[in-house]
Enzyme design. Sequence first.
Site, PDB file in Angstrom:
ATOM      1  CD  GLU A  37       5.002 -11.850  -3.095  1.00  0.00           C
ATOM      2  OE1 GLU A  37       3.790 -11.541  -3.030  1.00  0.00           O
ATOM      3  OE2 GLU A  37       5.919 -11.163  -2.595  1.00  0.00           O
ATOM      4  CG  HIS A  52       3.184  -9.374  -8.008  1.00  0.00           C
ATOM      5  ND1 HIS A  52       3.461  -8.842  -6.770  1.00  0.00           N
ATOM      6  CD2 HIS A  52       2.782 -10.642  -7.771  1.00  0.00           C
ATOM      7  CE1 HIS A  52       3.226  -9.740  -5.826  1.00  0.00           C
ATOM      8  NE2 HIS A  52       2.827 -10.858  -6.417  1.00  0.00           N
ATOM      9  NE  ARG A  93       0.713   3.487  -4.527  1.00  0.00           N
ATOM     10  CZ  ARG A  93       1.114   4.144  -3.444  1.00  0.00           C
ATOM     11  NH1 ARG A  93       0.303   5.040  -2.903  1.00  0.00           N
ATOM     12  NH2 ARG A  93       2.293   3.891  -2.907  1.00  0.00           N
ATOM     13  N   GLY A  94       1.685  -0.128  -6.647  1.00  0.00           N
ATOM     14  CA  GLY A  94       3.127  -0.182  -6.833  1.00  0.00           C
ATOM     15  C   GLY A  94       3.858   0.908  -6.079  1.00  0.00           C
ATOM     16  CB  ALA A 127      -5.720   7.129 -11.085  1.00  0.00           C
ATOM     17  CE1 TYR A 130       0.456  -2.575   2.286  1.00  0.00           C
ATOM     18  CE2 TYR A 130      -1.480  -2.411   0.863  1.00  0.00           C
ATOM     19  CZ  TYR A 130      -0.105  -2.503   1.018  1.00  0.00           C
ATOM     20  OH  TYR A 130       0.701  -2.535  -0.080  1.00  0.00           O
TER      21      TYR A 130
END
Length: 314
Positions: A33, A93, A123-124, A141, A163
């Site tokens: 990344e 992303h 989601r961010g 959403a 996570y």
Amino acid sequence: MTALSLAQLAEARSALEAPLFADLAGDAAVSFEFFPPKTEKMEETLWASVEMLAPLQPRFVSVTYGAGGSTRERTHATVARIARETSIPAAAHLTCVDATREEIDAVARDYWAAGVRHIVALRGDPPGEGRAFQSTPGGYANAADLVAGLRKVAPFEISVAAYPECHPDSAHVQADLDNLKAKIDAGAHRAITQFFFSPETFFRFRDAAAAAGIDAELVPGIMPVTNFAATRRMAAMCGTDVPAWMARLFEGLDDLPAARQLVAATLTAELCRKLYAGGVRHFHFYTLNRAELSFAICHLLGLRAAPKAERAAA
């Protein structure tokens, strides 16, 4: 005892009876990344890192997207250049923050037109530290909703976030697993985890995900610690536990960057070696646009740079 656990037992015995990194098969896959550069100097550093890591033939490289879409144009330019000028599959992303569905779909179509076939759907984080996430009127959403929308735009390969220590916004661990399952059920192909510092953290998460009916690939996210204070700040924001022994190991190294690099490489390589012994065969490195640590760890895992002729053919 299953055949898989027997194989893992043999691998664990090999790790105990020989030097930790002796005779690894080099059968791990890797991905990396990067974040979009802000200055010309940072762009030079980024491309030097891409050039150093490309010979390892990563499955893909991804480029991050700032809070609130703040790096949208720079992310697009970086991903498009990787797709255009290298043979590495590029992943962009994309987040739900501060944009309508139509705007996000347009960004996705632009990526497809630029030859980008892989999206990391998130989601961010909202712009402004401490603000709670709120979906944009007319927007997606959440990440599961975004995944479903992207599937309608084009047949993208889609990765999502996971996570191991529970997302800070989740009410509890089961709710977090339910959210991950929703993203996979919406059409995501794999989940890449937030960074962590104990192999048991990943193994417990892997078991819990399997028990929750999640059968997609789970890829551990690996963060080589180049700056301990900065890493601890990032960890606090995302709910990652930083063991006390890490602070002791990095103590006194602030003004000794070479020594700090050696300690960081050792710690991260040991983490990857233990994950490898537990059956992990894909590692995703958060490079912070610096290649040396990630390259060294990949080398210890048995990966070697492909010859130039082979890379050209690919």
